[in-house]
Motif scaffolding. Sequence first.
Motif, PDB file in Angstrom:
ATOM      1  N   MET A 145       0.811 -14.583   4.090  1.00 47.02           N
ATOM      2  CA  MET A 145       2.056 -13.774   4.287  1.00 47.02           C
ATOM      3  C   MET A 145       2.007 -12.812   5.225  1.00 47.02           C
ATOM      4  O   MET A 145       0.914 -12.410   5.871  1.00 47.02           O
ATOM      5  CB  MET A 145       2.018 -12.721   2.888  1.00 47.02           C
ATOM      6  N   ASN A 146       3.288 -12.131   5.745  1.00 48.92           N
ATOM      7  CA  ASN A 146       3.302 -11.192   6.620  1.00 48.92           C
ATOM      8  C   ASN A 146       3.043  -9.634   6.122  1.00 48.92           C
ATOM      9  O   ASN A 146       3.731  -9.657   5.022  1.00 48.92           O
ATOM     10  CB  ASN A 146       4.607 -11.247   7.132  1.00 48.92           C
ATOM     11  N   SER A 147       2.185  -8.997   6.395  1.00 51.66           N
ATOM     12  CA  SER A 147       2.022  -7.623   5.884  1.00 51.66           C
ATOM     13  C   SER A 147       3.272  -6.939   5.647  1.00 51.66           C
ATOM     14  O   SER A 147       3.672  -6.203   4.846  1.00 51.66           O
ATOM     15  CB  SER A 147       1.002  -6.937   6.601  1.00 51.66           C
ATOM     16  N   ALA A 148       4.210  -7.098   6.738  1.00 50.12           N
ATOM     17  CA  ALA A 148       5.530  -6.368   6.982  1.00 50.12           C
ATOM     18  C   ALA A 148       6.228  -6.693   5.684  1.00 50.12           C
ATOM     19  O   ALA A 148       7.268  -6.073   5.469  1.00 50.12           O
ATOM     20  CB  ALA A 148       5.947  -6.635   8.170  1.00 50.12           C
ATOM     21  N   SER A 149       6.076  -7.583   5.174  1.00 50.25           N
ATOM     22  CA  SER A 149       7.129  -8.141   3.954  1.00 50.25           C
ATOM     23  C   SER A 149       6.435  -7.647   2.567  1.00 50.25           C
ATOM     24  O   SER A 149       7.140  -7.769   1.518  1.00 50.25           O
ATOM     25  CB  SER A 149       6.968  -9.635   3.876  1.00 50.25           C
ATOM     26  N   LEU A 150       5.463  -6.950   2.576  1.00 45.15           N
ATOM     27  CA  LEU A 150       4.666  -6.361   1.348  1.00 45.15           C
ATOM     28  C   LEU A 150       4.465  -5.030   1.398  1.00 45.15           C
ATOM     29  O   LEU A 150       4.462  -4.368   2.290  1.00 45.15           O
ATOM     30  CB  LEU A 150       3.148  -7.124   1.561  1.00 45.15           C
ATOM     31  N   ASP A 151       4.434  -4.331  -0.029  1.00 50.93           N
ATOM     32  CA  ASP A 151       4.099  -3.242  -0.210  1.00 50.93           C
ATOM     33  C   ASP A 151       2.807  -3.270  -1.264  1.00 50.93           C
ATOM     34  O   ASP A 151       2.848  -4.274  -1.873  1.00 50.93           O
ATOM     35  CB  ASP A 151       5.365  -2.692  -1.172  1.00 50.93           C
ATOM     36  N   PHE A 152       2.051  -2.363  -1.407  1.00 53.79           N
ATOM     37  CA  PHE A 152       0.838  -2.320  -2.051  1.00 53.79           C
ATOM     38  C   PHE A 152       1.145  -1.254  -3.197  1.00 53.79           C
ATOM     39  O   PHE A 152       1.216  -0.119  -2.814  1.00 53.79           O
ATOM     40  CB  PHE A 152      -0.136  -2.432  -1.314  1.00 53.79           C
ATOM     41  N   GLU A 153       0.710  -1.571  -4.463  1.00 51.94           N
ATOM     42  CA  GLU A 153       0.740  -0.695  -5.696  1.00 51.94           C
ATOM     43  C   GLU A 153      -0.746  -0.570  -5.868  1.00 51.94           C
ATOM     44  O   GLU A 153      -1.286  -1.860  -6.562  1.00 51.94           O
ATOM     45  CB  GLU A 153       1.712  -1.079  -6.631  1.00 51.94           C
ATOM     46  N   ALA A 154      -1.563   0.208  -5.971  1.00 55.40           N
ATOM     47  CA  ALA A 154      -3.017   0.291  -6.248  1.00 55.40           C
ATOM     48  C   ALA A 154      -2.999   0.575  -7.874  1.00 55.40           C
ATOM     49  O   ALA A 154      -2.115   1.159  -8.542  1.00 55.40           O
ATOM     50  CB  ALA A 154      -3.537   1.483  -5.697  1.00 55.40           C
ATOM     51  N   LEU A 155      -4.005  -0.117  -8.309  1.00 50.38           N
ATOM     52  CA  LEU A 155      -3.949   0.083  -9.872  1.00 50.38           C
ATOM     53  C   LEU A 155      -5.236   0.746 -10.282  1.00 50.38           C
ATOM     54  O   LEU A 155      -6.451   0.797  -9.463  1.00 50.38           O
ATOM     55  CB  LEU A 155      -4.218  -1.300 -10.518  1.00 50.38           C
TER      56      LEU A 155
END
Length: 135
Positions: free
Chosen positions: A125-135
């Motif tokens: 995956m491209n990082s630019a296509s992702l958001d991250f939600e910490a758990l």
Amino acid sequence: MSKIEKTEQAWRELLAAKGAEPAAFAVTRQAATERPFTGKYEGHWANGIYRCVCCDAELFKSDTKFDAGCGWPSFSQATSDQAIEERVDISHGMRRVETVCTQCGAHLGHVFEDGPAPTGLRYCMNSASLDFEAL
């Protein structure tokens, strides 16, 4: 599930409002690829959920992320069979399988059959296509 549709300008505005990286529009809406080893999630190992930067759809869980050594965040499976749509991509003189967000059609990257067991898949995956939600 219906696809989210927006104009090019609306996608640009949404990504800017979210503070997405500069390459996010080109990657997600024009199927560009970020350079290897440059994305913010390539070496990111926190516990959480990776979401589509365009529509927030849940795509991958951190426990499926692995270091493929390829320069892009790699995952062995999506969160569900409905999260990602696969399309044949014959661009650049290669035959690959493109991955897009089922919900909004954002280009995410490609999937290859050289990943770890049990799936044998590598969602690159491209990082630019992702958001991250910490758990």
